[in-house]
Design a protein around this motif. Structure first.
Motif, PDB file in Angstrom:
ATOM      1  N   MET A 164      92.329  70.874  73.408  1.00 35.21           N
ATOM      2  CA  MET A 164      91.875  69.596  73.947  1.00 35.21           C
ATOM      3  C   MET A 164      90.459  69.291  73.486  1.00 35.21           C
ATOM      4  SD  MET A 164      89.672  68.294  76.443  1.00 35.21           S
ATOM      5  CE  MET A 164      89.453  69.693  77.537  1.00 35.21           C
ATOM      6  N   LYS A 165      89.577  70.261  73.564  1.00 34.57           N
ATOM      7  CA  LYS A 165      88.173  70.076  73.171  1.00 34.57           C
ATOM      8  C   LYS A 165      88.076  69.683  71.695  1.00 34.57           C
ATOM      9  CE  LYS A 165      83.754  72.568  73.380  1.00 34.57           C
ATOM     10  NZ  LYS A 165      83.516  72.789  71.936  1.00 34.57           N
ATOM     11  N   PHE A 175      91.578  58.559  74.360  1.00 36.80           N
ATOM     12  CA  PHE A 175      93.016  58.436  74.488  1.00 36.80           C
ATOM     13  C   PHE A 175      93.426  59.152  75.771  1.00 36.80           C
ATOM     14  CE2 PHE A 175      92.059  62.127  71.827  1.00 36.80           C
ATOM     15  CZ  PHE A 175      92.711  63.155  72.487  1.00 36.80           C
ATOM     16  N   SER A 176      94.515  58.718  76.375  1.00 36.46           N
ATOM     17  CA  SER A 176      94.975  59.334  77.623  1.00 36.46           C
ATOM     18  C   SER A 176      95.665  60.657  77.334  1.00 36.46           C
ATOM     19  CB  SER A 176      95.941  58.394  78.349  1.00 36.46           C
ATOM     20  OG  SER A 176      95.291  57.206  78.743  1.00 36.46           O
ATOM     21  N   ALA A 200      98.820  62.440  74.619  1.00 37.43           N
ATOM     22  CA  ALA A 200      98.605  63.819  74.173  1.00 37.43           C
ATOM     23  C   ALA A 200      98.781  64.769  75.355  1.00 37.43           C
ATOM     24  CB  ALA A 200      97.213  63.983  73.574  1.00 37.43           C
ATOM     25  N   PHE A 201      99.305  65.961  75.072  1.00 34.72           N
ATOM     26  CA  PHE A 201      99.529  66.975  76.105  1.00 34.72           C
ATOM     27  C   PHE A 201      98.945  68.306  75.622  1.00 34.72           C
ATOM     28  CE2 PHE A 201     102.727  63.786  76.767  1.00 34.72           C
ATOM     29  CZ  PHE A 201     102.810  63.665  78.150  1.00 34.72           C
ATOM     30  N   CYS A 207     100.838  71.834  72.709  1.00 28.80           N
ATOM     31  CA  CYS A 207      99.492  71.336  72.465  1.00 28.80           C
ATOM     32  C   CYS A 207      99.580  70.327  71.338  1.00 28.80           C
ATOM     33  CB  CYS A 207      98.524  72.469  72.093  1.00 28.80           C
ATOM     34  SG  CYS A 207      97.916  73.373  73.516  1.00 28.80           S
ATOM     35  N   THR A 208      99.334  69.070  71.666  1.00 31.85           N
ATOM     36  CA  THR A 208      99.418  68.010  70.669  1.00 31.85           C
ATOM     37  C   THR A 208      98.448  68.300  69.532  1.00 31.85           C
ATOM     38  OG1 THR A 208      99.979  66.443  72.409  1.00 31.85           O
ATOM     39  CG2 THR A 208      99.239  65.528  70.312  1.00 31.85           C
ATOM     40  N   GLU A 209      98.932  68.198  68.309  1.00 32.45           N
ATOM     41  CA  GLU A 209      98.084  68.504  67.161  1.00 32.45           C
ATOM     42  C   GLU A 209      97.347  67.258  66.702  1.00 32.45           C
ATOM     43  OE1 GLU A 209     100.224  70.348  64.022  1.00 32.45           O
ATOM     44  OE2 GLU A 209     100.865  72.068  65.232  1.00 32.45           O
ATOM     45  N   PHE A 210      96.072  67.446  66.402  1.00 36.60           N
ATOM     46  CA  PHE A 210      95.245  66.357  65.885  1.00 36.60           C
ATOM     47  C   PHE A 210      94.586  66.836  64.600  1.00 36.60           C
ATOM     48  CE2 PHE A 210      95.824  64.653  70.009  1.00 36.60           C
ATOM     49  CZ  PHE A 210      95.481  63.314  69.964  1.00 36.60           C
TER      50      PHE A 210
END
Length: 384
Positions: A164-165, A175-176, A200-201, A207-210
């Motif tokens: 998340m960080k 983003f939510s 995103a979760f 864990c949503t990838e960015f």
């Protein structure tokens, strides 16, 4: 950073109400209506879970939502239980921080610190409020702020928090998202009626990838709104410019503008690459929130200077001072203001120059005599 605290819940004897709420949020404001819609979404999990599964909410104090709305946003605990009321029913609550989206850029940088601050606190805001007011027959709403210091709290030791960080640090805007130790199924219950889009979760099974370029800019669906570049000549003979979305009517007044980007000022030369980035900031906002054609001059609250990469030609919009701007006494008496300043504007590239009026029709803004609207699409066609 000084952050406003919110707390929604109940005491043993008094039904659900706003325990902590900012002073700036009046009960008849659009911000408050949006806040109550968000709280309703958070508390909705009480109705979704079967009664024999409600015990899960005794263990969700370490789970969080970040909800990015149109006017306000919340960083809050997932719906959590704390004891029972006078009839033995579980007491549910949510708490966290609330802010106006005008402050979104600054608030977004602090999101990991907000979660760490709440996670490492000895007492919840709910505990502190009920210790003082829990026995009152009719407790009142209060306002409360919290000083948040970046890097002052131990970060949560989990892979989800790290993901998340990282996602927050590389994203160009809010983003939510949901963050917690349970599986995605617990948090993923939003429906179209809720008006909440959890994109995103960061949870136990996903864990949503960015990546740094994941949020590439695409064209947003602007409905019936028309996109223009708005030019305004100042008294100092400079030019302010921005991208605006207008309702498609013939009035072309300031209140016809639904959305507007950040604004910049130039002496005589405007780079099309900067207009491209202005448009990118508008696109990012519309993609996340949708376009409301009834909006009136909504200033895009984040990505004040988007990092979108411009790959078009090196084109500039240039104002060339006319050789003579003198008016006769008769012209002055008649109120003749001389030629429109846009007649002296042209688009220049390395290989060609075109009069602005040959590229796009130019519209006057009827209640702002120095402002003009130019088709965004027509200008960008020249830059492609």
């Amino acid at each position: 950073m000084l952050a406003d605290v919110f707390l929604y819940g109940r005491t043993k004897t008094y039904d659900y109400f706003d325990m902590y709420i900012p002073e700036w949020m009046s009960a008849d404001s659009d911000e408050y209506r949006e806040y109550r819609k968000m709280v309703s979404f958070i508390m909705k999990i009480r109705d979704i879970l079967p009664e024999n599964k409600l015990y899960i909410l005794e263990k969700t104090s370490g789970s969080f939502f970040f909800l990015y709305g149109r006017k306000i946003s919340l960083l809050c605990r997932f719906c959590t239980t704390r004891g029972t009321d006078e009839f033995g029913r579980p007491v549910f609550f949510t708490e966290g921080f609330i802010f106006r989206n005008d402050d979104a850029d600054e608030f977004w940088k602090y999101v990991p610190d907000f979660i760490s601050k709440i996670s490492c606190s000895e007492k919840m805001y709910f505990d502190e409020y009920t210790e003082v007011h829990g026995s009152e027959a009719k407790p009142q709403s209060e306002s409360r702020t919290e000083e948040i210091i970046r890097g002052a709290y131990p970060f949560v030791n989990s892979g989800q928090f790290t993901e998340m960080k990282n996602a927050v640090s590389i994203s160009r805007g809010p983003f939510s998202f949901a963050f917690g130790t349970f599986e995605k199924a617990l948090y993923d219950y939003a429906s179209p009626e809720d008006g909440v889009n959890i994109s995103a979760f960061f949870v136990s099974d996903e864990c949503t990838e960015f990546s740094a370029d994941e949020n590439s800019i695409s064209d947003a669906d602007c409905g019936g709104l028309v996109k223009y570049i708005m030019l305004t000549r100042t008294r100092q003979e400079k030019f302010k410019y921005k991208v605006v979305l207008c309702r498609d009517d013939e009035t072309r007044m300031l209140n016809s503008i639904a959305y507007e980007s950040y604004e910049k000022e130039a002496a005589s030369e405007i780079k099309i690459s900067e207009i491209f980035r202005m448009n990118a900031s508008v696109n990012e906002y519309i993609l996340r929130n949708g376009a409301d054609e009834k909006s009136v001059r909504k200033c895009i609250p984040y990505s004040s200077e988007s990092a979108a990469e411009y790959s078009g030609r090196n084109v500039t919009l240039v104002y060339s001072q006319p050789v003579s701007q003198k008016r006769s006494l008769l012209q002055i008496i008649k109120g003749d203001r001389g030629p429109d300043y846009t007649e002296s504007m042209s688009l220049k590239s390395e290989t060609e120059e075109m009069k602005l009026s040959d590229v796009s029709e130019i519209f006057a803004v009827y209640d702002d005599r120095e402002s003009r609207l130019i088709s965004f699409d027509k200008i960008m066609e020249v830059a492609d």
